[in-house]
Design an enzyme around this catalytic site. Sequence first.
Site, mmCIF file in Angstrom:
data_model
loop_
_atom_site.group_PDB
_atom_site.id
_atom_site.type_symbol
_atom_site.label_atom_id
_atom_site.label_comp_id
_atom_site.label_asym_id
_atom_site.label_seq_id
_atom_site.Cartn_x
_atom_site.Cartn_y
_atom_site.Cartn_z
ATOM 1 C CG ASP A 22 -81.661 -84.728 30.988
ATOM 2 O OD1 ASP A 22 -82.004 -84.433 32.016
ATOM 3 O OD2 ASP A 22 -80.798 -85.613 30.902
ATOM 4 C CE1 TYR B 191 -89.212 -73.553 20.524
ATOM 5 C CE2 TYR B 191 -90.893 -73.875 18.926
ATOM 6 C CZ TYR B 191 -90.027 -74.353 20.369
ATOM 7 O OH TYR B 191 -91.075 -75.453 21.108
#
Length: 353
Positions: free
Chosen positions: A216, A130
Site C-alpha cells: 500500500d 490467482y
Amino acid sequence: MHIVVLPGDGIGPEITAATTGVLRVASERFQLNLRLEEHPIGHASLKQFGATVQPGLLDVVRAADGLILGPTATFDFKDEARGEINPSRYFRKSLDLFANVRPARTYAGRPGRLGDFDLVVVRENTEGFYADRNMEQGNGEMLVTPDVVISLRRITRSCCERIAHAACRLAMKRRKHLTIVHKANVLKIGDGMFLAICREAARAYPGLEVDDVLVDAMMAHVVRNPDRFDVVVATNMFGDILSDLTAELSGSLGLGGSLNVGDRHAMAQAAHGSAPDIAGQDVANPVSLIQSTALLLAWHGEKSGAVRYEEAASAIEGAVAKAIAEGRATRDVGGRLGTIAAGAAIAEILQAK
Ligand code: ATP
C-alpha cells in the site's frame, strides 16, 4: 529463431501486425533468420476449433524458440468444458513461465507525469492469489454458500526462491538495487516467507542494495518518486496491479511490455488487456507488444549466446524511443499516428540505422 505468433482478441490483431512488421525488418538487418508461424487464439480459435487454444498448439509452442501472445478476451472465457480456456494462464502454467518481467520507463520528448524513471517489476507468475492457477486440480475460488466466497492464495518456498533469484540477477545487470514489495504486516506467514526468502536470496549477490516496502505504501512511493526504484519484486497479484500503474505512469498503458520467462521457454505479451473499447479503430499503441518482443529476442540471445539477437533488441528499443521522441506515435502518447503507421515508423527508423 522460430517464433509462434498468436494475435488474440480486441486490439490483439492490430498490435500484432505492427509488431511482426518491426520483427521482419529486425530479422533482415541483424540476420536473425526469424520464422514467424501464426495461429489463431481466443475467439478466432474458438470459432474455428471449438477451443480458445486449439489441440496440439502447446506442442508447436514447445518446439519453437519463443512465443508472442497478443491480448485475449480473458473476461469472456468462463467455461473450460466448452473450450473457453484462458490462453494467458494456459501458457504460463503449461510452460512454467514463473517470472513476469515488466519494464516501465519514460522517454525523451515524452516526460512521465512524475518525472523520469526506468524500473522493472518482476512479478511471480504461477501462484499467489490467482485462483485459476494455484491448484493442481479445480479452482482456488469457492462458493461456500450463495453469499460466501473463499479465494485461496498459495505461496510456496520454491516459487519464492526462483522469483527472488530472477529479480536479483536482473538487478545485478542494472543499477544493483532490489525492492521487495509485500504485505507481511498482515499476511504474516505467506508474505513473511516471501520477504525472508527474497532477503536471503539477495545475500548471494555482492553489492546488491536491498530494501522492502509495504504494497500500500508502494503506491504512494511509486507515484511520488518513481526514479527511486530499479528492480521491484512482488507476488503475483501485487505485481500485476503495480505494473499497470508503472506502465501508465510512464506515459500510457500502451507502452507496457512484458516477458513471461521460465527455465526453457519465454512468451512475449503486452501488459494490458484486449482493450475492446478501442479495438478495430487503428488507435491502439503497438509499443507494448513491440517492446515485449524485443525482450523475447534479448532472452533468446542470452540463452543461445548469439549476440545479434541482443543487438536487435537494443536497436528496437532505440527505434521505439526515437519514434516517441519525434512524435511519430499513437495518440495516447501525444502523437497522431494510427497503430499500423506507428509500427511502420518504428520499422523505418530501425531499417535506416
Ligand atoms: P481486458 O478485459 O481484455 O483486460 P480491458 O479494457 O478491461 O480489457 P485493458 O485492455 O488493459 O483492460 O485496457 C484498459 C484501458 O487502457 C482501456 O481504456 C484501453 O483502451 C487502454 N489501453 C489498453 N491497451 C492500450 C494500448 N495498447 N494503446 C492504447 N490504449 C490502451
